[in-house]
Enzyme design. Structure first.
Site, PDB file in Angstrom:
ATOM      1  N   ASP A  13     181.354  -1.405  26.728  1.00 39.53           N
ATOM      2  CA  ASP A  13     180.006  -1.690  26.220  1.00 39.53           C
ATOM      3  C   ASP A  13     179.192  -0.403  26.019  1.00 39.53           C
ATOM      4  O   ASP A  13     178.301  -0.331  25.179  1.00 39.53           O
ATOM      5  CB  ASP A  13     179.220  -2.584  27.191  1.00 39.53           C
ATOM      6  CG  ASP A  13     180.057  -3.590  27.954  1.00 39.53           C
ATOM      7  OD1 ASP A  13     181.250  -3.322  28.186  1.00 39.53           O
ATOM      8  OD2 ASP A  13     179.523  -4.630  28.345  1.00 39.53           O
ATOM      9  N   ASP A  50     172.414   1.347  30.426  1.00 40.03           N
ATOM     10  CA  ASP A  50     171.929   0.437  29.381  1.00 40.03           C
ATOM     11  C   ASP A  50     170.726   0.953  28.604  1.00 40.03           C
ATOM     12  O   ASP A  50     170.173   0.229  27.759  1.00 40.03           O
ATOM     13  CB  ASP A  50     171.593  -0.930  29.989  1.00 40.03           C
ATOM     14  CG  ASP A  50     172.853  -1.647  30.447  1.00 40.03           C
ATOM     15  OD1 ASP A  50     173.856  -1.597  29.719  1.00 40.03           O
ATOM     16  OD2 ASP A  50     172.831  -2.244  31.533  1.00 40.03           O
TER      17      ASP A  50
HETATM   18  N1  GLY Z   1     176.921  -5.228  28.316  1.00 42.69           N
HETATM   19  C1  GLY Z   1     177.175  -6.358  29.090  1.00 42.69           C
HETATM   20  C2  GLY Z   1     177.787  -7.469  28.339  1.00 42.69           C
HETATM   21  O1  GLY Z   1     178.242  -7.324  27.222  1.00 42.69           O
HETATM   22  O2  GLY Z   1     177.815  -8.561  28.881  1.00 42.69           O
END
Ligand code: GLY
Length: 399
Positions: free
Chosen positions: A181, A119
């Site tokens: 993501d 992240d």
């Molecule tokens: N990146 C985690 C979500 O979209 O919940």
């Protein structure tokens, strides 16, 4: 605009005017300026309510009025500083600027601990990335390069992707896992490759996007949430879900991350296969939207229509499709993606989706992690971030 002098009464009037003015069909144009003013007024109100710079707005559950906050190590920590940077970009207000800096700088602490997830792009590009874009600063620049280097350590050349969730290797028996993501984190690597980093940053980002195109993106251009790979020979084992309804379903926010991510990858590389993928992901998303125009949390939840919407997926897809409409050459396609994005934003800008004076956020009705029972029908800070980003993109296009 004397933003800092907005009184509570003026804020209520602004919210009411914004809401009334957007009670129209979703295909009609949105009043971008009015909605940006709404976002800035709400940003200032939240800003004035916060005390600790390392305690960051994350979500507001139904029935609550104020932000629940998290520390800097949560994946969402970059969105609040990012909102402040965008609010500064729109308003030029120096008090907002000071707050953008105040809430950005503590995030450096994320780099003091061993990297344990992908992240870093979300965290650092939304905060330091926007900060460095608007107020170039060598300290910010160095933080971004360090974050990119740290993200690159998760790359597995055998597989050709970045490891998203190290903890899930043992917990889920996913030897190497990559989630859709993760496409968003590539922007940090592309930035690094052009700003003092190396060719390696670029190569990792490109290879990651190419591998995901063959694994996370299905042949019908819906997406898996998670791709699981073997670490011995790097082969793709299976596609599964974590936050969606089923392994085979189309999780709405995942599809939105894909649209946004592949549009950005085409912008950064000029590779036509990324543009084609972005378009096809967007085409599926648009064609399967429900009648009111805002996606349910998963397009394949059999409980539809008796389940929750995901305003965050709508906002991310809107921002991604605005970028996409600026990248495609064909005029029909250009109009298609812009109109689809404006329709999403227009619907989000109605009293049904605006939080108005119900709570501190911009938007209602996002779904964070339904299988986990968390953030269901909530206000979430990344919905607000991408809504504001999309409005700003639209304003720039209008100009
Ligand atoms: N990146 C985690 C979500 O979209 O919940």
């Amino acid at each position: 605009m004397k933003i800092m002098k907005l009184s509570a009464i003026a804020l209520s009037i602004l919210i009411a005017v914004a809401s009334c003015s957007t009670e129209k069909k979703t295909t009609e144009a949105i009043d971008t300026k009015k909605m940006l003013d709404y976002c800035i007024a709400k940003t200032v109100a939240t800003m004035n309510s916060l005390t600790a710079a390392d305690s960051l707005p994350r979500n507001i559950y139904p029935g609550q009025t104020r932000w629940n906050k998290v520390g800097i190590h949560y994946w969402t920590s970059g969105f609040w500083p990012g909102i402040l940077w965008y609010a500064y970009e729109v308003s030029g207000d120096t008090t907002i600027l000071a707050n953008a800096q105040k809430f950005t700088e503590p995030l450096q602490g994320v780099l003091d601990v061993p990297v344990d997830n992908h992240d870093l792009g979300f965290i650092f590009y939304c905060s330091f990335g926007n900060g460095n874009r608007l107020k170039p600063d060598s300290a910010y620049h160095n933080v971004l390069l360090t974050a990119a280097d740290s993200l690159a350590t998760l790359y597995n050349p055998k597989v050709g992707t970045i490891l998203s969730w190290p903890a899930m290797r043992a917990k889920m028996n996913w030897p190497h896992n990559t989630i859709i993501d993760n496409m968003i984190n590539l922007e940090l690597l592309f930035w690094a490759s052009k700003n003092g980093g190396t060719q390696n940053h670029y190569d990792i980002a490109v290879k990651h996007a190419e591998t995901c195109m063959k694994t996370l993106v299905r042949s019908d251009y819906t997406t898996f949430h998670v791709a699981v790979f073997d670490t011995i020979d790097g082969h793709f084992i299976k596609g599964v879900t974590h936050q969606g309804y089923a392994d085979s379903s189309m999780w709405a926010r995942g599809q939105a991350w894909g649209i946004y991510g592949y549009s950005m990858c085409f912008r950064e590389t000029g590779k036509p296969e990324f543009l084609e993928t972005a378009q096809k992901l967007a085409d599926v998303f648009i064609s399967r939207l429900p009648e009111d125009g805002i996606p349910y949390w998963d397009f394949d939840d059999p409980a539809i229509p008796n389940t929750t919407k995901d305003a965050s997926a709508a906002a991310i897809a809107a921002s991604g499709m605005l970028e996409l409409s600026g990248l495609v050459k064909d005029e029909v396609a250009k109009a298609k993606y812009k109109n689809a994005a404006v329709a999403l934003l227009a619907k989000l800008s109605t009293p049904e989706y605006l939080s108005g004076d119900k709570n501190q956020a911009f938007l209602l009705h996002s779904t964070g992690h339904r299988p986990n029972g968390t953030e269901i029908d909530a206000s979430i800070n990344y919905a607000d971030y991408y809504y504001l980003e999309a409005l700003l993109r639209l304003k720039k296009m209008e100009n």
